[in-house]
Design an enzyme around this catalytic site. Sequence first.
Site, PDB file in Angstrom:
ATOM      1  N   GLU A 114       0.895  -1.297   0.063  1.00 32.97           N
ATOM      2  CA  GLU A 114      -0.095   0.159   0.007  1.00 32.97           C
ATOM      3  C   GLU A 114       0.947   1.146   0.021  1.00 32.97           C
ATOM      4  OE1 GLU A 114      -0.244  -2.676   2.019  1.00 32.97           O
ATOM      5  OE2 GLU A 114      -2.396  -3.133   2.641  1.00 32.97           O
ATOM      6  N   GLY A 168       6.280  -2.377  14.500  1.00 26.03           N
ATOM      7  CA  GLY A 168       5.574  -1.094  13.961  1.00 26.03           C
ATOM      8  C   GLY A 168       4.651  -0.413  14.838  1.00 26.03           C
ATOM      9  N   ARG A 169       3.863  -1.235  15.534  1.00 26.64           N
ATOM     10  CA  ARG A 169       3.027  -0.519  16.611  1.00 26.64           C
ATOM     11  C   ARG A 169       3.326  -0.161  17.706  1.00 26.64           C
ATOM     12  NH1 ARG A 169       2.451  -6.019  15.659  1.00 26.64           N
ATOM     13  NH2 ARG A 169       2.499  -7.271  17.268  1.00 26.64           N
TER      14      ARG A 169
HETATM   15  O1  F6P Z   1      -0.191  -4.734   9.361  1.00 27.48           O
HETATM   16  C1  F6P Z   1       1.158  -5.384   9.282  1.00 27.48           C
HETATM   17  C2  F6P Z   1       2.364  -4.539   9.513  1.00 27.48           C
HETATM   18  O2  F6P Z   1       3.472  -5.110   9.449  1.00 27.48           O
HETATM   19  C3  F6P Z   1       2.322  -3.749  10.723  1.00 27.48           C
HETATM   20  O3  F6P Z   1       2.523  -4.312  11.934  1.00 27.48           O
HETATM   21  C4  F6P Z   1       2.948  -2.435  10.510  1.00 27.48           C
HETATM   22  O4  F6P Z   1       2.536  -1.552  11.604  1.00 27.48           O
HETATM   23  C5  F6P Z   1       2.285  -2.087   9.243  1.00 27.48           C
HETATM   24  O5  F6P Z   1       2.210  -3.569   8.562  1.00 27.48           O
HETATM   25  C6  F6P Z   1       2.996  -1.459   8.347  1.00 27.48           C
HETATM   26  O6  F6P Z   1       4.304  -1.772   8.086  1.00 27.48           O
HETATM   27  P1  F6P Z   1       5.707  -0.983   7.445  1.00 27.48           P
HETATM   28  O7  F6P Z   1       5.866   0.198   8.428  1.00 27.48           O
HETATM   29  O8  F6P Z   1       6.931  -1.938   7.190  1.00 27.48           O
HETATM   30  O9  F6P Z   1       5.276  -0.484   6.262  1.00 27.48           O
END
Ligand code: F6P
Length: 549
Positions: A216, A272-273
Amino acid sequence: MSDTPKLNRRPEWTALADHAKGTLPHPDLRELFAQDPGRAERYVVRVGDLRIDYSKNLVTDETLALLQELAAATDVFGLRDAMFRGERINITEDRAVLHTALRAPRDAVIEVDGENVVPEVHAVLDRMAGFADRIRSGEWTGHTGRRIRNVVNIGIGGSDLGPAMAYEALRAFTDRSLTFRFVSNVDGADLHEATRDLDPAETLFVIASKTFTTIETITNATSARSWLLAGLGGDEKAVAKHFVALSTNAEKVSGFGIDTANMFEFWDWVGGRYSFDSAIGLSLMIAIGPDRFREMLDGFRIVDEHFRNTEAPANAPLLLGLLGVWYGDFLGAQSHAVLPYSHYLSKFTAYLQQLDMESNGKSVDRDGDPVEWQTGPVVWGTPGTNGQHAYYQLIHQGTKLIPADFIGFARPAAELSDELKAQHDLLMANFFAQTQALAFGKTPDEVRAEGVPEELVPHKTFQGNHPTTTVLAAELTPSVLGQLIALYEHKVFVQGAIWNIDSFDQWGVELGKVLAKRVEPALTEGADVPGLDPSTAALVAAYRELKEV
Ligand code: F6P
């Protein structure tokens, strides 16, 4: 496989199960307060600027003692100490879990693989501060020499929810001459709406992605790049002045075309979270300035130190975690509402959804065995008083047990006109009235005493006994926001420790990603997708048909 007994076979667990049976249907809050009015004062913990009143919970001293015995038996504090020491407690990804190092003081020493990570943390914070100041002062200019007036953060999950939530929460502290937008959805409408009224010459894109592989984010970043170049005459050199990256993956960042000189780094020991107080907070730092950002980090640290050093009975995250275990595992609650009475916290619960549900939405324990107990709840809620006119009916008179956290402030955060300031007392009157009504309800006799006809008495009765926790602070400042987030981070940690699950992985999001990649060619090129189940195949066919119309 470890030879410690499974959670539900521990004597501390069975003692709680017996205690729950003995108090069924539930301990009654009217009775509890009648027997012990002093619980209003006793059942309060303080951490930093937060006053946490848990007196309206369905617990007695005995319940709390039994819950603390469970915490001791499951060695919550042992795992806590291992986390703070930088041990690899995220076992399925073999990673340390060190978001607490992101707010450690400069002179702290926290080692990962024998190396102190604190100097790197502060080096990045200092670089972020330098960059934020240059944007805020107008010293950093875009490709055409104009100053940056718009910042668009592109990221998803932990790379979006934290900065987007905190930007809203601290709106009163932001530089109002700058515009901030947060784009996460791969639905092109998100980027379109975020950029349609912006001037590319004055727009900075902050591409936030820990992995820099998230489809995305990379798709939106690619489209943003095209939008920028189209608006600035196609000169590739413009990218360097209008794109920065926040990531752990330098190789992918430069592969995308962003100079790593414009990359702000973080590390694989930041989930990430749990990342918005890392480089992921850059948009927020631009908005509120480096000093305010540091005040926020100080707030996180107040709660980290409290969690690390406070004995069980007064340890706020431990207490909140234990209350959740009590409701979910012993009284049958399936969800947990978080209801902030602050317009600025409009995205707070959405942020907590990822924090809590991605962390503790697990059904195997750390040994890989299926759990035989409930794990993380469904977390939901929106700011009061809006929820009162929507779903509070169900909380008051429905059939479900929904423990709720009410978060409120004594003073409004923004400089309001006198008239608007006066509204704050009305907001907070609702805040207090709701927890009162939820706890104590209205008996049939009280309804009758109002002269209500007998046939309407059941409809107008409020059974009460709905548990709430009230978190009160003077004002929503950057420090208080940091305190609130750290409070929930550690609450989630406590619950994961008790449930013996890995709160720091997120394998459950992977399958959907893989399948989406497989299905996409069927939608775009009409390609055959081998192995598609009949239901999905029929849906894809219907989609293609509709698309052609
Ligand atoms: O939804 C899964 C996930 O890996 C989350 O844990 C994370 O915050 C998000 O996607 C975004 O990931 P990234 O920062 O690697 O783009």
